[in-house]
Design a protein around this motif. Structure first.
Motif, mmCIF file in Angstrom:
data_model
loop_
_atom_site.group_PDB
_atom_site.id
_atom_site.type_symbol
_atom_site.label_atom_id
_atom_site.label_comp_id
_atom_site.label_asym_id
_atom_site.label_seq_id
_atom_site.Cartn_x
_atom_site.Cartn_y
_atom_site.Cartn_z
ATOM 1 N N GLY A 64 1.205 -1.710 -0.013
ATOM 2 C CA GLY A 64 -0.354 0.559 0.287
ATOM 3 C C GLY A 64 0.793 1.136 0.269
ATOM 4 O O GLY A 64 0.400 2.659 -0.992
ATOM 5 N N GLY A 65 2.052 1.115 0.256
ATOM 6 C CA GLY A 65 3.162 2.550 0.777
ATOM 7 C C GLY A 65 3.575 2.665 -0.221
ATOM 8 O O GLY A 65 3.200 3.880 -0.884
ATOM 9 N N VAL B 100 18.176 10.888 -0.962
ATOM 10 C CA VAL B 100 17.892 9.916 -2.488
ATOM 11 C C VAL B 100 16.033 9.738 -2.374
ATOM 12 O O VAL B 100 15.450 10.027 -1.539
ATOM 13 N N SER B 101 15.643 9.099 -3.315
ATOM 14 C CA SER B 101 15.062 9.913 -3.908
ATOM 15 C C SER B 101 13.599 8.878 -3.126
ATOM 16 O O SER B 101 13.974 7.858 -2.269
ATOM 17 N N TYR B 102 12.468 9.700 -2.801
ATOM 18 C CA TYR B 102 11.695 8.694 -1.677
ATOM 19 C C TYR B 102 11.173 7.170 -2.523
ATOM 20 O O TYR B 102 10.828 6.216 -1.991
ATOM 21 N N LEU C 80 11.302 3.778 -0.265
ATOM 22 C CA LEU C 80 10.649 3.412 0.737
ATOM 23 C C LEU C 80 11.072 1.169 0.276
ATOM 24 O O LEU C 80 10.856 0.563 0.803
ATOM 25 N N ILE C 81 11.725 1.138 -1.120
ATOM 26 C CA ILE C 81 12.092 -0.600 -1.805
ATOM 27 C C ILE C 81 13.426 -0.853 -1.119
ATOM 28 O O ILE C 81 13.226 -1.685 -0.221
ATOM 29 N N ALA D 73 12.659 -4.144 1.561
ATOM 30 C CA ALA D 73 13.750 -5.348 1.264
ATOM 31 C C ALA D 73 14.243 -5.308 2.269
ATOM 32 O O ALA D 73 14.116 -6.883 2.776
ATOM 33 N N LEU D 74 14.820 -4.713 3.448
ATOM 34 C CA LEU D 74 15.449 -5.286 4.571
ATOM 35 C C LEU D 74 14.391 -5.826 5.256
ATOM 36 O O LEU D 74 14.755 -6.498 6.410
#
Length: 454
Positions: A323-324, A410-412, A416-417, A421-422
């Motif tokens: 959703g984010g 750094v791009s939003y 988020l990615i 992933a983490l």
């Protein structure tokens, strides 16, 4: 350090109230109140985005300094706690929170980053001390069958601080919806709570004085020293259990930068950020109770409860971060949306609000689940203080990197990615840890069943 009052019989202890000062439930509630006043208020301050300032640079640099020193004292905090005991350790840690809030009060007038950054670095030291002690108290005082419940109790009290802390800027800035930065009264309110938390920490007892309702002691306390603690801390870096926790630790604070600055901070105006934080931290209370119940009562097998809890958090986390992503595709650093107001924006406000609420729910479930796993690895307060310190160390190191990633624009979407992933990588590692290290046989080590908590 040895036991005090060993002549007190189990039957004498049972006759005392569950709510005596030296009972585990009271001590866990007290550390919850300390964290309500200090990190709870800090969370509300950070949750406004940029520490309540229109320019995030000062807060980003302060948070980098904070988490850099936190990374060092997070791992040392467990050893310091074992040597100095809870009162001195927690009191010193709490005072640094008040200093940090005061630095933003100064920034409102002087507009100089120096004090803010120095206060952030000192807060990292204090936070390392506070959270190592908190982790030991929360995970070692309850019996194995009730660790999830005690973690939920702590997390609910602690996050009530974020709820009240969210109300402070909301009320004091209600008529300043388009203002850039929060007013002085907001920071003064935070400072008052933080000083109260420092004073309250003096009521925390050493583990040797805490007695369960069935008469058993919470932990066997041995003599400790600087040399012993240094050796034991160094061993953590080659401990395979800690290596499996590492991905969860690194990602555990990484996402706050994105959620606070670029969901709440960028999508909503000032008064609405405070309003949102009330529900973000309220969602944490719901999340902690939900996962705590699952990890204590969902299955008879302790290991199966661990597997189930991790699976529930993994499924819910994937849905929420999905959703984010859908929300993030609507805007970027170069293409911002009009800021939303909870009163005036109508239905456009609902979706982003629910996303921010869901992030709070997931955070509490993720953190509580990890603490349950850590608590299942040992029963000793000394060992768990070190394990908690290790976990907080790498949480802090990850957060320091996250704040600098943001400071370098750094791009939003990329932020988020990385966050998603983490967190995703941590799930199979935790599953493996439960499979290899959490034994159902541990349940036989529990003492007599506890009565109902309330």
């Amino acid at each position: 350090m040895g036991f005090e009052g060993d002549e007190e019989s189990a039957s004498d202890v049972r006759q005392n109230s569950k709510f005596r000062l030296n009972s585990p439930i009271v001590q866990v509630a007290l550390i919850g109140l300390v964290c309500f006043c200090c990190p709870g208020m800090y969370n509300a301050l950070a949750g406004m985005g940029g520490g309540g300032q229109v320019n995030h640079k000062a807060a980003n640099n302060a948070n980098t300094a904070l988490y850099a020193t936190f990374a060092v004292f997070g791992i040392l905090g467990g050893g310091i706690y074992n040597i100095l005991g809870p009162r001195l350790t927690l009191f010193a840690g709490c005072l640094t929170y008040a200093l940090y809030a005061g630095s933003f009060l100064d920034y409102n007038h002087q507009h100089s980053q120096t004090f803010v950054v120095v206060a952030g670095a000192l807060l990292g030291v204090g936070a390392g001390l506070l959270w190592a002690g908190q982790g030991a108290i929360m995970t070692s005082y309850p019996t194995a069958k009730r660790k999830g419940t005690y973690i939920s109790i702590f997390w609910s009290i602690f996050n009530m601080g974020g709820v009240i802390g969210g109300l402070i800027p909301f009320i004091l800035n209600y008529n300043r919806g388009e203002a850039a930065s929060v007013n002085d009264g907001t920071y003064i309110g935070f400072m008052c709570f933080m000083v109260a938390g420092a004073l309250l920490s003096l009521a925390i007892l050493p583990p040797s004085k805490v007695v369960r309702d069935d008469g058993t002691r919470c932990t066997n306390i041995t003599n400790s020293s600087v040399s012993i603690e240094l050796v034991e801390i160094l061993k953590l870096f080659t401990n395979w259990k800690m290596l499996l926790i590492f991905p969860a630790a690194w990602g555990g604070n990484f996402f706050y930068t994105y959620q606070f600055n670029y969901v709440n901070g960028e999508l909503f105006n000032l008064r609405t950020r405070g309003f949102n934080n009330v529900f973000y931290w309220g969602a944490q209370m719901l999340g902690s109770w939900g996962i705590g119940y699952l990890m204590d009562f969902s299955f008879k097998s302790r290991r199966r409860r661990g597997f189930f809890g991790i699976a529930v958090v993994a499924v819910l986390g994937t849905a929420i971060w999905g959703g984010g992503l859908a929300n993030q595709l609507r805007y970027s650093r170069d293409d911002m949306l009009e800021k939303l107001d909870f009163k005036d924006s109508g239905s456009a406000y609902v979706g982003p609000f629910l996303l921010y609420f869901s992030f709070g729910l997931l955070d509490a479930m993720f953190q509580s689940m990890i603490y349950w796993v850590i608590g299942a690895l040992a029963d000793s307060s000394e060992i768990l203080s070190r394990y908690s310190g290790f976990y907080k160390e790498y949480k802090a190191a990850g957060a320091a990197v996250a704040w600098q990633i943001d400071a370098h624009n750094v791009s939003y979407l990329n932020q988020l990615i990385v966050n998603w992933a983490l967190i995703t990588v941590s799930y199979p590692m935790l599953f493996l840890l439960v499979m290899l290290a959490v034994k159902d046989d541990n349940d036989t080590q529990d003492q007599a069943p506890e009565a109902a908590l309330f």
